[in-house]
Motif scaffolding. Structure first.
Motif, PDB file in Angstrom:
ATOM      1  N   LEU A 103       0.798  -1.228   0.000  1.00  0.00           N
ATOM      2  CA  LEU A 103       0.000   0.000   0.000  1.00  0.00           C
ATOM      3  C   LEU A 103       0.830   1.278   0.000  1.00  0.00           C
ATOM      4  O   LEU A 103       0.668   2.136  -0.879  1.00  0.00           O
ATOM      5  CB  LEU A 103      -0.944   0.006   1.211  1.00  0.00           C
ATOM      6  CG  LEU A 103      -1.699   1.321   1.447  1.00  0.00           C
ATOM      7  CD1 LEU A 103      -2.709   1.577   0.338  1.00  0.00           C
ATOM      8  CD2 LEU A 103      -2.370   1.322   2.808  1.00  0.00           C
ATOM      9  N   LEU A 104       1.699   1.476   0.983  1.00  0.00           N
ATOM     10  CA  LEU A 104       2.374   2.766   1.136  1.00  0.00           C
ATOM     11  C   LEU A 104       3.309   3.055  -0.026  1.00  0.00           C
ATOM     12  O   LEU A 104       3.393   4.197  -0.502  1.00  0.00           O
ATOM     13  CB  LEU A 104       3.095   2.834   2.480  1.00  0.00           C
ATOM     14  CG  LEU A 104       2.179   2.734   3.715  1.00  0.00           C
ATOM     15  CD1 LEU A 104       2.988   2.846   5.000  1.00  0.00           C
ATOM     16  CD2 LEU A 104       1.090   3.814   3.682  1.00  0.00           C
ATOM     17  N   GLY A 121      -4.334  -7.625   3.447  1.00  0.00           N
ATOM     18  CA  GLY A 121      -4.849  -8.604   4.403  1.00  0.00           C
ATOM     19  C   GLY A 121      -6.236  -9.085   4.037  1.00  0.00           C
ATOM     20  O   GLY A 121      -6.828  -8.637   3.047  1.00  0.00           O
ATOM     21  N   LEU A 122      -6.748 -10.007   4.837  1.00  0.00           N
ATOM     22  CA  LEU A 122      -8.069 -10.597   4.627  1.00  0.00           C
ATOM     23  C   LEU A 122      -9.007 -10.104   5.724  1.00  0.00           C
ATOM     24  O   LEU A 122      -8.843 -10.452   6.891  1.00  0.00           O
ATOM     25  CB  LEU A 122      -7.989 -12.128   4.657  1.00  0.00           C
ATOM     26  CG  LEU A 122      -6.995 -12.780   3.688  1.00  0.00           C
ATOM     27  CD1 LEU A 122      -6.977 -14.299   3.888  1.00  0.00           C
ATOM     28  CD2 LEU A 122      -7.332 -12.431   2.248  1.00  0.00           C
ATOM     29  N   GLN A 163     -16.011  10.463   4.883  1.00  0.00           N
ATOM     30  CA  GLN A 163     -15.384   9.205   4.479  1.00  0.00           C
ATOM     31  C   GLN A 163     -13.876   9.279   4.673  1.00  0.00           C
ATOM     32  O   GLN A 163     -13.271  10.351   4.557  1.00  0.00           O
ATOM     33  CB  GLN A 163     -15.708   8.873   3.023  1.00  0.00           C
ATOM     34  CG  GLN A 163     -15.154   9.853   2.006  1.00  0.00           C
ATOM     35  CD  GLN A 163     -15.471   9.491   0.567  1.00  0.00           C
ATOM     36  OE1 GLN A 163     -15.945   8.399   0.272  1.00  0.00           O
ATOM     37  NE2 GLN A 163     -15.209  10.411  -0.362  1.00  0.00           N
ATOM     38  N   SER A 164     -13.273   8.141   4.975  1.00  0.00           N
ATOM     39  CA  SER A 164     -11.821   8.053   5.061  1.00  0.00           C
ATOM     40  C   SER A 164     -11.426   6.581   4.991  1.00  0.00           C
ATOM     41  O   SER A 164     -12.237   5.720   4.656  1.00  0.00           O
ATOM     42  CB  SER A 164     -11.300   8.721   6.347  1.00  0.00           C
ATOM     43  OG  SER A 164      -9.896   8.897   6.274  1.00  0.00           O
ATOM     44  N   HIS A 165     -10.155   6.315   5.318  1.00  0.00           N
ATOM     45  CA  HIS A 165      -9.633   4.950   5.360  1.00  0.00           C
ATOM     46  C   HIS A 165      -9.244   4.622   6.798  1.00  0.00           C
ATOM     47  O   HIS A 165      -8.891   5.507   7.573  1.00  0.00           O
ATOM     48  CB  HIS A 165      -8.377   4.816   4.493  1.00  0.00           C
ATOM     49  CG  HIS A 165      -8.574   5.148   3.051  1.00  0.00           C
ATOM     50  ND1 HIS A 165      -8.515   6.435   2.560  1.00  0.00           N
ATOM     51  CD2 HIS A 165      -8.803   4.348   1.978  1.00  0.00           C
ATOM     52  CE1 HIS A 165      -8.697   6.413   1.249  1.00  0.00           C
ATOM     53  NE2 HIS A 165      -8.886   5.167   0.865  1.00  0.00           N
ATOM     54  N   VAL A 166      -9.239   3.326   7.128  1.00  0.00           N
ATOM     55  CA  VAL A 166      -8.783   2.914   8.458  1.00  0.00           C
ATOM     56  C   VAL A 166      -8.211   1.492   8.412  1.00  0.00           C
ATOM     57  O   VAL A 166      -8.737   0.629   7.704  1.00  0.00           O
ATOM     58  CB  VAL A 166      -9.929   2.991   9.501  1.00  0.00           C
ATOM     59  CG1 VAL A 166     -10.961   1.875   9.313  1.00  0.00           C
ATOM     60  CG2 VAL A 166      -9.390   2.988  10.924  1.00  0.00           C
ATOM     61  N   SER A 167      -7.112   1.291   9.108  1.00  0.00           N
ATOM     62  CA  SER A 167      -6.562  -0.051   9.369  1.00  0.00           C
ATOM     63  C   SER A 167      -6.551  -0.940   8.133  1.00  0.00           C
ATOM     64  O   SER A 167      -7.026  -2.072   8.133  1.00  0.00           O
ATOM     65  CB  SER A 167      -7.359  -0.733  10.492  1.00  0.00           C
ATOM     66  OG  SER A 167      -7.231  -0.019  11.687  1.00  0.00           O
ATOM     67  N   GLU A 168      -5.941  -0.398   7.064  1.00  0.00           N
ATOM     68  CA  GLU A 168      -5.881  -1.143   5.803  1.00  0.00           C
ATOM     69  C   GLU A 168      -4.662  -2.051   5.760  1.00  0.00           C
ATOM     70  O   GLU A 168      -4.719  -3.171   5.247  1.00  0.00           O
ATOM     71  CB  GLU A 168      -5.840  -0.138   4.647  1.00  0.00           C
ATOM     72  CG  GLU A 168      -5.753  -0.753   3.266  1.00  0.00           C
ATOM     73  CD  GLU A 168      -5.798   0.303   2.165  1.00  0.00           C
ATOM     74  OE1 GLU A 168      -5.636  -0.087   0.992  1.00  0.00           O
ATOM     75  OE2 GLU A 168      -5.987   1.497   2.471  1.00  0.00           O
ATOM     76  N   ASN A 169      -3.556  -1.581   6.327  1.00  0.00           N
ATOM     77  CA  ASN A 169      -2.261  -2.213   6.139  1.00  0.00           C
ATOM     78  C   ASN A 169      -1.472  -2.125   7.448  1.00  0.00           C
ATOM     79  O   ASN A 169      -1.541  -1.122   8.152  1.00  0.00           O
ATOM     80  CB  ASN A 169      -1.569  -1.476   4.978  1.00  0.00           C
ATOM     81  CG  ASN A 169      -0.106  -1.752   4.829  1.00  0.00           C
ATOM     82  OD1 ASN A 169       0.695  -1.275   5.631  1.00  0.00           O
ATOM     83  ND2 ASN A 169       0.251  -2.492   3.800  1.00  0.00           N
ATOM     84  N   LYS A 170      -0.714  -3.145   7.778  1.00  0.00           N
ATOM     85  CA  LYS A 170      -0.021  -3.184   9.075  1.00  0.00           C
ATOM     86  C   LYS A 170       1.000  -2.054   9.215  1.00  0.00           C
ATOM     87  O   LYS A 170       1.114  -1.435  10.280  1.00  0.00           O
ATOM     88  CB  LYS A 170       0.643  -4.543   9.270  1.00  0.00           C
ATOM     89  CG  LYS A 170      -0.346  -5.670   9.546  1.00  0.00           C
ATOM     90  CD  LYS A 170       0.355  -6.998   9.744  1.00  0.00           C
ATOM     91  CE  LYS A 170      -0.651  -8.108  10.067  1.00  0.00           C
ATOM     92  NZ  LYS A 170       0.005  -9.429  10.213  1.00  0.00           N
TER      93      LYS A 170
END
Length: 430
Positions: free
Chosen positions: A86-87, A297-298, A224-231
Motif C-alpha cells: 500500500l504505502l 490482508g483478509l 469518508q476516510s480509510h482505516v486499518s488497511e495495512n499493518k
C-alpha cells in the motif's frame, strides 16, 4: 408527471438480510418514487396511464449496486502497481497520477468515462474520493448530475507536508472544502451530495481533521476516510499520534466518527476500535480486491457484523483492478472462503450475503436506506434489469433454470452484458 409500471420477477433483500424472490410483481413508480408493489394483481389499476416495462423470459429486477468506496481519479491506473504494498504503491503510482488533475481537460475526460463505465456496470450509487483540487471535484459532481448517477463526491484533504508538493495548507484545505460544498449546492441536483474526505490519518493533522469534522457537523453531511488497511500504515499512525491508543481513536478524537461516516477497509481493527465504531454508528466498507492486490490482508466481515458494525462494499479503484461490483462481490466470497479454510467452525459468506452488502447493506452504511437499497414503497426506483439471455452474454442457457438459479448464475458468472437497463430515481440511465 412520469408514471411507470414494471412487470416481472423481483429479487432483493430485506432489513433482516434475507433474500426475497418474487416470481411476478407489479412495481408502480411515480416521478421516481415507488408507490406500490403488487403480487400478480396488475388488473387493479388503469395500466394505460403508465409507461409500461414488461420483463421478458430470463429477465428480473433487482436494486442497483452501491459502490461505497472508490477513487475516481485513480481509474487511469487500473491494473498498475500491484507488485507493491500500500504505502509504496501510493508514493510510486497513486500520488503522481493524482497530481496530474491540475489539468482540467484531463480530469473532464477521465470523469466522463468513470461515470459512464460505472453506470454500465450497474452502479446506481457511487461514493467517490475525487481530487485534492476543488475545481476538479466540481467537474466530477457535474458529470454525475448530467449522466444521472446518485453520488457522494469528496474533495480530498491532505495537509501533511510532502516533498512533491501534493498537499495543501490547513487554511486552503478548509476554504476549498467549503467552496466545493457550495459548488455542489449550485448544481441543485438532489442525487449529488458532498462528503467530507480527509484522506487518512497520515495525510491530515489533528487540527485539520477537527475543522473538517466541524464542517460536517454544521452542514450535516457525510464523512469518508480509510482505516486499518495495512499493518505498516497502522504502525505509522500510532507513531504520528502516540498519545492516542488506536487508529480509530484518532478519528474519534477529531470528531469524525458519526452515523454518517464510512471508513474503508478495517482489516485489522482491534476489539476496542469495534466498540467505538458501534457506539458512533460508523460503518466499515469492505474492499477485498484491493486488500488482496496490495497484499494488505483478509478482512473478516463476520467479525465486524458480529460486533454490530454496518458493512458496505466498495471497489476501491485503483487498488482493485475492476470497477465492477459483481467482481467485488466475488472477491468477498473468495476472501471469506479462504478464511473458512484456515479457521475452525467458520461459516463463509454466501452469495445472498454479498448481494445484501452490495445493495441494502451499502445503503445502510451510507445512511440512505430510507431512499434506496431495495425496492419498497416510499423508496426511489434505483434498479437494474438483468437478462440471462442478453446478446453476447457469457451465460449459455443449455437448460431451463429456476429464478434463483439464474440469480446465482448472474452473481457468480454474469457481467455487464447481462445488465440491460439501469434506472436511477426512475430515470433510465443505461
Amino acid at each position: 408527471m412520469v408514471r411507470q409500471l414494471f412487470l416481472g420477477p423481483l429479487i432483493q433483500t430485506n432489513d433482516k438480510e434475507e433474500l426475497i424472490i418474487k416470481e411476478n410483481v407489479a412495481v408502480l413508480v411515480d416521478n421516481g418514487k415507488i408507490i406500490l408493489i403488487l403480487d400478480n394483481q396488475t388488473d387493479q389499476f388503469e395500466r394505460e396511464v403508465y409507461e409500461e416495462v414488461v420483463l421478458s423470459h430470463g429477465q428480473f429486477m433487482m436494486p442497483g449496486f452501491i459502490d461505497a468506496h472508490t477513487h475516481a481519479v485513480q481509474f487511469p491506473n487500473l491494473g498498475l502497481g500491484y507488485n507493491k504494498d500500500l504505502l509504496d504503491w501510493l508514493e510510486i503510482y497513486t500520488f503522481p497520477l493524482e497530481k496530474e488533475y491540475s489539468d482540467m481537460e484531463f480530469a473532464e475526460r477521465v470523469f466522463e468515462a468513470v461515470v459512464k463505465r460505472t453506470i454500465k456496470m450497474g452502479t446506481t450509487t457511487a461514493c467517490y474520493f475525487a481530487s485534492l483540487y476543488a475545481d476538479v471535484c466540481t467537474i466530477l459532481a457535474q458529470k454525475t448530475a448530467e449522466l444521472g448517477q446518485r453520488a457522494f463526491i469528496g474533495k480530498v484533504n491532505m495537509n501533511a507536508p510532502r516533498d512533491d508538493g501534493y498537499c495543501e495548507s490547513t487554511l486552503a484545505s478548509v476554504i476549498d472544502t467549503i467552496d466545493f460544498i457550495k459548488s455542489i449546492e449550485i448544481i441543485k441536483n438532489p442525487l449529488v451530495k458532498p462528503i467530507i474526505t480527509p484522506r487518512f490519518a497520515l495525510s491530515c493533522d489533528m487540527e485539520l481533521m477537527q475543522k473538517l469534522a466541524e464542517i460536517a457537523k454544521t452542514k450535516d453531511i457525510h464523512i469518508q476516510s480509510h482505516v486499518s488497511e495495512n499493518k505498516d500504515e497502522i504502525i505509522a499512525v500510532k507513531q504520528a499520534f502516540p498519545h492516542l491508543p488506536s487508529y480509530t481513536a484518532v478519528y474519534d478524537a477529531a470528531g469524525l466518527l458519526t452515523n454518517k461516516t464510512i471508513l474503508a477497509h478495517g482489516v485489522y481493527l482491534e476489539d476496542s476500535e469495534l466498540a467505538i465504531l458501534k457506539e458512533r454508528g460508523t460503518a466499515v466498507i469492505h474492499c477485498p480486491s484491493s486488500n488482496i492486490n496490495l497484499k494488505s490482508g483478509l478482512c473478516d466481515v463476520r467479525r465486524l457484523k458480529a460486533n454490530g458494525i454496518k458493512v458496505g462494499l466498495g471497489t476501491d479503484v485503483s487498488g482493485a483492478s475492476s470497477y465492477s461490483m459483481l467482481n467485488e462481490m466475488r472477491s468477498v466470497l473468495q476472501v471469506s472462503n479462504c478464511l473458512s479454510l484456515t479457521r475452525d467452525n467458520y461459516t463463509p459468506l454466501s452469495y445472498k450475503d454479498v448481494f445484501h452488502m452490495a445493495t441494502l447493506g451499502g445503503a445502510k452504511a451510507l445512511a440512505i436506506d430510507d431512499k434506496v437499497g431495495n425496492l419498497m414503497p416510499g423508496k426511489e426506483f434505483d434498479a437494474l434489469i438483468v437478462d440471462v439471455n442478453a446478446k453476447d452474454s457469457l451465460l449459455d442457457n443449455f437448460k431451463e433454470y429456476t429464478l434463483e438459479e439464474n440469480f446465482q448464475r448472474f452473481i457468480y458468472a454474469g457481467d455487464e452484458r447481462n445488465i440491460v437497463s439501469v434506472y436511477v430515481k426512475g430515470k433510465k440511465v443505461k
